[in-house]
Scaffold this motif. Sequence first.
Motif, PDB file in Angstrom:
ATOM      1  N   VAL A   1      43.956  35.650  61.277  1.00  0.00           N
ATOM      2  CA  VAL A   1      43.287  35.387  60.002  1.00  0.00           C
ATOM      3  C   VAL A   1      41.814  35.085  60.284  1.00  0.00           C
ATOM      4  CG1 VAL A   1      43.241  33.886  57.973  1.00  0.00           C
ATOM      5  CG2 VAL A   1      45.446  34.476  59.050  1.00  0.00           C
ATOM      6  N   VAL A   2      40.943  35.901  59.701  1.00  0.00           N
ATOM      7  CA  VAL A   2      39.516  35.832  60.005  1.00  0.00           C
ATOM      8  C   VAL A   2      38.762  35.338  58.769  1.00  0.00           C
ATOM      9  CG1 VAL A   2      37.504  37.236  60.665  1.00  0.00           C
ATOM     10  CG2 VAL A   2      39.770  37.763  61.625  1.00  0.00           C
TER      11      VAL A   2
ATOM     12  N   LEU B   1      50.095  43.796  65.162  1.00  0.00           N
ATOM     13  CA  LEU B   1      48.995  42.834  65.019  1.00  0.00           C
ATOM     14  C   LEU B   1      48.250  43.135  63.729  1.00  0.00           C
ATOM     15  CD1 LEU B   1      47.207  40.560  66.133  1.00  0.00           C
ATOM     16  CD2 LEU B   1      45.965  42.292  67.453  1.00  0.00           C
ATOM     17  N   LYS B   2      48.338  42.182  62.796  1.00  0.00           N
ATOM     18  CA  LYS B   2      47.723  42.394  61.480  1.00  0.00           C
ATOM     19  C   LYS B   2      46.513  41.486  61.319  1.00  0.00           C
ATOM     20  CE  LYS B   2      51.216  45.035  60.322  1.00  0.00           C
ATOM     21  NZ  LYS B   2      51.050  46.471  60.379  1.00  0.00           N
ATOM     22  N   PHE B   3      45.487  42.028  60.683  1.00  0.00           N
ATOM     23  CA  PHE B   3      44.268  41.256  60.456  1.00  0.00           C
ATOM     24  C   PHE B   3      44.127  40.918  58.970  1.00  0.00           C
ATOM     25  CE2 PHE B   3      43.478  43.333  64.477  1.00  0.00           C
ATOM     26  CZ  PHE B   3      42.865  42.323  65.215  1.00  0.00           C
ATOM     27  N   ILE B   4      43.950  39.635  58.727  1.00  0.00           N
ATOM     28  CA  ILE B   4      43.805  39.171  57.344  1.00  0.00           C
ATOM     29  C   ILE B   4      42.434  38.518  57.195  1.00  0.00           C
ATOM     30  CG2 ILE B   4      44.680  37.561  55.595  1.00  0.00           C
ATOM     31  CD1 ILE B   4      47.433  37.780  56.888  1.00  0.00           C
ATOM     32  N   CYS B   5      41.731  38.894  56.143  1.00  0.00           N
ATOM     33  CA  CYS B   5      40.403  38.317  55.904  1.00  0.00           C
ATOM     34  C   CYS B   5      40.487  37.242  54.823  1.00  0.00           C
ATOM     35  CB  CYS B   5      39.467  39.442  55.449  1.00  0.00           C
ATOM     36  SG  CYS B   5      37.871  38.861  54.878  1.00  0.00           S
ATOM     37  N   LEU B   6      39.946  36.063  55.120  1.00  0.00           N
ATOM     38  CA  LEU B   6      39.781  35.046  54.067  1.00  0.00           C
ATOM     39  C   LEU B   6      38.347  35.186  53.565  1.00  0.00           C
ATOM     40  CD1 LEU B   6      41.530  31.779  55.343  1.00  0.00           C
ATOM     41  CD2 LEU B   6      42.504  33.782  54.197  1.00  0.00           C
ATOM     42  N   ASN B   7      38.224  35.857  52.436  1.00  0.00           N
ATOM     43  CA  ASN B   7      36.919  36.214  51.898  1.00  0.00           C
ATOM     44  C   ASN B   7      36.446  35.134  50.916  1.00  0.00           C
ATOM     45  OD1 ASN B   7      34.691  37.706  51.119  1.00  0.00           O
ATOM     46  ND2 ASN B   7      35.851  39.048  49.732  1.00  0.00           N
ATOM     47  N   PHE B   8      35.677  34.194  51.448  1.00  0.00           N
ATOM     48  CA  PHE B   8      35.262  33.054  50.619  1.00  0.00           C
ATOM     49  C   PHE B   8      34.193  33.435  49.592  1.00  0.00           C
ATOM     50  CE2 PHE B   8      37.212  29.147  52.265  1.00  0.00           C
ATOM     51  CZ  PHE B   8      37.816  29.613  53.427  1.00  0.00           C
ATOM     52  N   LEU B   9      33.451  34.508  49.860  1.00  0.00           N
ATOM     53  CA  LEU B   9      32.319  34.853  48.990  1.00  0.00           C
ATOM     54  C   LEU B   9      32.369  36.317  48.586  1.00  0.00           C
ATOM     55  CD1 LEU B   9      29.587  33.038  51.081  1.00  0.00           C
ATOM     56  CD2 LEU B   9      30.642  32.223  48.980  1.00  0.00           C
ATOM     57  N   ARG B  10      32.704  36.549  47.323  1.00  0.00           N
ATOM     58  CA  ARG B  10      32.848  37.935  46.890  1.00  0.00           C
ATOM     59  C   ARG B  10      31.525  38.568  46.512  1.00  0.00           C
ATOM     60  NH1 ARG B  10      37.866  37.544  42.853  1.00  0.00           N
ATOM     61  NH2 ARG B  10      37.997  35.363  43.465  1.00  0.00           N
TER      62      ARG B  10
ATOM     63  N   ILE C   1      41.990  38.492  51.338  1.00  0.00           N
ATOM     64  CA  ILE C   1      42.344  37.480  50.337  1.00  0.00           C
ATOM     65  C   ILE C   1      41.046  36.933  49.751  1.00  0.00           C
ATOM     66  CG2 ILE C   1      43.550  35.302  49.903  1.00  0.00           C
ATOM     67  CD1 ILE C   1      45.292  35.815  52.363  1.00  0.00           C
ATOM     68  N   ASN C   2      40.848  37.160  48.464  1.00  0.00           N
ATOM     69  CA  ASN C   2      39.620  36.697  47.825  1.00  0.00           C
ATOM     70  C   ASN C   2      39.747  35.241  47.402  1.00  0.00           C
ATOM     71  OD1 ASN C   2      38.120  39.100  47.983  1.00  0.00           O
ATOM     72  ND2 ASN C   2      39.287  39.943  46.267  1.00  0.00           N
ATOM     73  N   LEU C   3      38.792  34.435  47.859  1.00  0.00           N
ATOM     74  CA  LEU C   3      38.786  33.006  47.527  1.00  0.00           C
ATOM     75  C   LEU C   3      37.528  32.709  46.715  1.00  0.00           C
ATOM     76  CD1 LEU C   3      39.874  31.717  51.063  1.00  0.00           C
ATOM     77  CD2 LEU C   3      41.331  32.134  49.065  1.00  0.00           C
ATOM     78  N   ASP C   4      37.421  31.468  46.244  1.00  0.00           N
ATOM     79  CA  ASP C   4      36.272  31.087  45.429  1.00  0.00           C
ATOM     80  C   ASP C   4      35.643  29.802  45.931  1.00  0.00           C
ATOM     81  OD1 ASP C   4      35.963  32.966  43.303  1.00  0.00           O
ATOM     82  OD2 ASP C   4      37.921  32.309  42.576  1.00  0.00           O
ATOM     83  N   VAL C   5      34.330  29.753  45.863  1.00  0.00           N
ATOM     84  CA  VAL C   5      33.643  28.479  46.104  1.00  0.00           C
ATOM     85  C   VAL C   5      32.810  28.221  44.855  1.00  0.00           C
ATOM     86  CG1 VAL C   5      32.192  27.158  47.702  1.00  0.00           C
ATOM     87  CG2 VAL C   5      33.538  29.067  48.559  1.00  0.00           C
ATOM     88  N   THR C   6      33.492  27.943  43.764  1.00  0.00           N
ATOM     89  CA  THR C   6      32.789  27.817  42.484  1.00  0.00           C
ATOM     90  C   THR C   6      32.870  26.399  41.924  1.00  0.00           C
ATOM     91  OG1 THR C   6      34.801  28.683  41.491  1.00  0.00           O
ATOM     92  CG2 THR C   6      32.993  30.224  41.758  1.00  0.00           C
ATOM     93  N   SER C   7      33.562  25.511  42.637  1.00  0.00           N
ATOM     94  CA  SER C   7      33.580  24.111  42.200  1.00  0.00           C
ATOM     95  C   SER C   7      33.655  23.232  43.446  1.00  0.00           C
ATOM     96  CB  SER C   7      34.780  23.842  41.298  1.00  0.00           C
ATOM     97  OG  SER C   7      35.921  23.666  42.100  1.00  0.00           O
ATOM     98  N   PRO C   8      33.245  21.978  43.332  1.00  0.00           N
ATOM     99  CA  PRO C   8      33.252  21.114  44.515  1.00  0.00           C
ATOM    100  C   PRO C   8      34.645  20.970  45.125  1.00  0.00           C
ATOM    101  CG  PRO C   8      31.965  20.119  42.745  1.00  0.00           C
ATOM    102  CD  PRO C   8      32.631  21.323  42.168  1.00  0.00           C
TER     103      PRO C   8
ATOM    104  N   LYS D   1      46.190  27.166  48.217  1.00  0.00           N
ATOM    105  CA  LYS D   1      47.359  27.711  47.504  1.00  0.00           C
ATOM    106  C   LYS D   1      47.305  29.240  47.428  1.00  0.00           C
ATOM    107  CE  LYS D   1      48.796  23.950  44.601  1.00  0.00           C
ATOM    108  NZ  LYS D   1      48.903  23.431  43.235  1.00  0.00           N
ATOM    109  N   THR D   2      46.104  29.755  47.197  1.00  0.00           N
ATOM    110  CA  THR D   2      45.952  31.221  47.141  1.00  0.00           C
ATOM    111  C   THR D   2      46.347  31.849  48.473  1.00  0.00           C
ATOM    112  OG1 THR D   2      44.147  30.970  45.579  1.00  0.00           O
ATOM    113  CG2 THR D   2      44.294  33.093  46.692  1.00  0.00           C
ATOM    114  N   VAL D   3      45.907  31.219  49.572  1.00  0.00           N
ATOM    115  CA  VAL D   3      46.228  31.778  50.892  1.00  0.00           C
ATOM    116  C   VAL D   3      47.745  31.722  51.115  1.00  0.00           C
ATOM    117  CG1 VAL D   3      45.898  31.569  53.389  1.00  0.00           C
ATOM    118  CG2 VAL D   3      43.972  31.161  51.852  1.00  0.00           C
ATOM    119  N   VAL D   4      48.349  30.581  50.799  1.00  0.00           N
ATOM    120  CA  VAL D   4      49.802  30.447  51.010  1.00  0.00           C
ATOM    121  C   VAL D   4      50.550  31.528  50.221  1.00  0.00           C
ATOM    122  CG1 VAL D   4      51.812  28.988  50.531  1.00  0.00           C
ATOM    123  CG2 VAL D   4      49.786  27.997  51.612  1.00  0.00           C
ATOM    124  N   ASP D   5      50.195  31.702  48.960  1.00  0.00           N
ATOM    125  CA  ASP D   5      50.910  32.698  48.150  1.00  0.00           C
ATOM    126  C   ASP D   5      50.754  34.111  48.711  1.00  0.00           C
ATOM    127  OD1 ASP D   5      52.003  30.856  46.435  1.00  0.00           O
ATOM    128  OD2 ASP D   5      50.320  30.908  45.038  1.00  0.00           O
ATOM    129  N   ASN D   6      49.560  34.402  49.194  1.00  0.00           N
ATOM    130  CA  ASN D   6      49.337  35.726  49.798  1.00  0.00           C
ATOM    131  C   ASN D   6      50.116  35.885  51.096  1.00  0.00           C
ATOM    132  OD1 ASN D   6      47.107  37.697  48.632  1.00  0.00           O
ATOM    133  ND2 ASN D   6      46.602  35.598  48.029  1.00  0.00           N
TER     134      ASN D   6
END
Length: 231
Positions: free
Chosen positions: A16-17, A102-111, A176-183, A191-196
Amino acid sequence: MRLLSFGDSQICKYAVVTVATIGCGKTTTSLALANLFPNIIGHIQNDNIRRPVGNKLVAGALEILINRPIVILDKNDHKFIERKQIFDDFDQLNEVIPTSKLKFICLNFLRNRPQEDKDLWNITRERILERGDNHQTIKAAGKGITKAEKIIQGFIKRFQPVDPGREPDSKFDLIINLDVTSPDSSYANVKTVVDNLISFASDLNLTRPTEEQFQEAFKSALDYKPSVNKI
Ligand code: GDP
Ligand code: MG
């Protein structure tokens, strides 16, 4: 019984990158995930590795993958060249895991383009000031503020968004698209990562934690103090 060795094994290994800038919650999210699944998810922080880092991040990740099916490589990887280096290091160092397993998963914090995202600047700046000196290299207490601000800004300025249409990002098996839109964004991100992971890494048969377990894992991730000091 499921076989855990390779060869005819059914299980995959998952690297997971993270792709982010400073203060996006990479370490908090990774720690919470490792707290939730201690025997399944390992975590290696670039910030804990003595310089020059070279290929030690990937070497360490491969070591973790010997005993666990998932490893999170916690680093900003904010430019294409950084992501390419991760893939190249795996190509070079991995002698055990068949590439098909070997699978590569991206945690994409900034879309979006973070350069135009005022909220990102405000949220991550505030977090880093609040974190103060509680970090391996970025010291933001007292006089350190201006220097820390420059470092955060530098990462935002140089950031190259994930583009699945070109290399190296096309090599990710899942983004996996994540958000940094609130503190408090990291809690929802965990939770998003776990569900994915539950649906993508279906060979691992992960059980979804309860709300209480999520909260506990997150709380202890927020309390984290690094044990390495590189300055
Ligand atoms: P990184 O630079 O991407 O690894 O960011 P960290 O995970 O270290 O987060 C930066 C600071 O913000 C740390 O002090 C965290 O405890 C804090 N932080 C991160 N995410 C959250 C969140 O969702 N809620 C709160 N309250 N603090 C957070
Ligand atoms: Mg970190």
